[in-house]
Design a protein around this motif. Sequence first.
Motif, PDB file in Angstrom:
ATOM      1  N   ARG A  22       0.824  -1.207   0.000  1.00 14.96           N
ATOM      2  CA  ARG A  22       0.000   0.000   0.000  1.00 14.96           C
ATOM      3  C   ARG A  22       0.860   1.260   0.000  1.00 14.96           C
ATOM      4  O   ARG A  22       0.474   2.277  -0.578  1.00 14.96           O
ATOM      5  CB  ARG A  22      -0.942  -0.006   1.206  1.00 14.96           C
ATOM      6  N   THR A  23       2.004   1.195   0.665  1.00 15.42           N
ATOM      7  CA  THR A  23       2.965   2.298   0.614  1.00 15.42           C
ATOM      8  C   THR A  23       4.356   1.722   0.370  1.00 15.42           C
ATOM      9  O   THR A  23       4.670   0.615   0.817  1.00 15.42           O
ATOM     10  CB  THR A  23       2.977   3.121   1.920  1.00 15.42           C
ATOM     11  N   ARG A  76       8.401   8.598  -1.167  1.00 16.10           N
ATOM     12  CA  ARG A  76       7.348   7.758  -0.597  1.00 16.10           C
ATOM     13  C   ARG A  76       6.193   7.723  -1.587  1.00 16.10           C
ATOM     14  O   ARG A  76       5.751   8.763  -2.063  1.00 16.10           O
ATOM     15  CB  ARG A  76       6.887   8.301   0.755  1.00 16.10           C
ATOM     16  N   THR A  87       2.254   5.972  -2.598  1.00 18.09           N
ATOM     17  CA  THR A  87       1.032   5.355  -2.080  1.00 18.09           C
ATOM     18  C   THR A  87       0.286   4.680  -3.223  1.00 18.09           C
ATOM     19  O   THR A  87       0.076   5.290  -4.280  1.00 18.09           O
ATOM     20  CB  THR A  87       0.119   6.415  -1.427  1.00 18.09           C
ATOM     21  N   TYR A 147       0.630   3.887  -8.517  1.00 22.63           N
ATOM     22  CA  TYR A 147       1.000   4.632  -7.311  1.00 22.63           C
ATOM     23  C   TYR A 147       1.035   6.125  -7.608  1.00 22.63           C
ATOM     24  O   TYR A 147       1.206   6.544  -8.757  1.00 22.63           O
ATOM     25  CB  TYR A 147       2.391   4.215  -6.834  1.00 22.63           C
TER      26      TYR A 147
END
Length: 253
Positions: free
Chosen positions: A57-58, A72, A74, A110
Amino acid sequence: MAAAVCLVLGLGLLGGSVLGSRLAGAPVTTVSATGPRTYELARTLWAETPVDEIFPRTLNGPDAGPGGADRRWTRIGVDPRTRCSDAAFDPLLARALAPVGCVRLLRATYTDATATSVTTVGVLVVEGDRAAVRALRKRWTDERLGERADMLPRPYAPAETPAAGFGDRQRASWTVRVHTGLPFVTYAVSGFADGRSVERPQPAAEAVVPGDTAAPAQAGMGHEAGGLAELVDNRLREAADAQARRAAGEEQR
């Protein structure tokens, strides 16, 4: 109802370090065991591994951004369709990949922490044996296919997400990696979340060169595609090694 249950179950089971060398297209192998047994077992990895282990998910990419900045990402969507489809690739790329065949095609998209970029990451589980994959890898390198702007992966654009407008014209940078120790071809393609079109997409290896003035390079799109591809590659190698160790333990018992 039975079909819906199967779809839910199927979704549940779908399925760096030196960024520059990866982006340049270095052969991707497993972390440890790379024998024929590991290779054959890995073809079933997509069905035995939860989707969150392949496409978390991340994802955090230390030093994966421009100038060594941390990144980062997501996850905003996983493609529920896992059947092979040439529509996921430009026609010439689909033709180049055809000799290794396809067992399954997994895709997720993402966005970055600022929601200004979107990136689709894909895993093609190949049908061919190791010799076929090595032949593809050789052709990929010899003919520099990874640099051709007419051989790009296509985005997966889930509705009602920052990637809803992510189409072919929005592709900014990409990387395609042919594994030499596992039955996978992994790829990533990035674009702008605001839907702007890009006249000349750049391969990730070019778009991470310091000082490059092209729009994809200036926006860090090569780092987006390369960083996510690297992280998913790591996940696949770790999962394949764990699978091989489990199989070895069961055989010993």
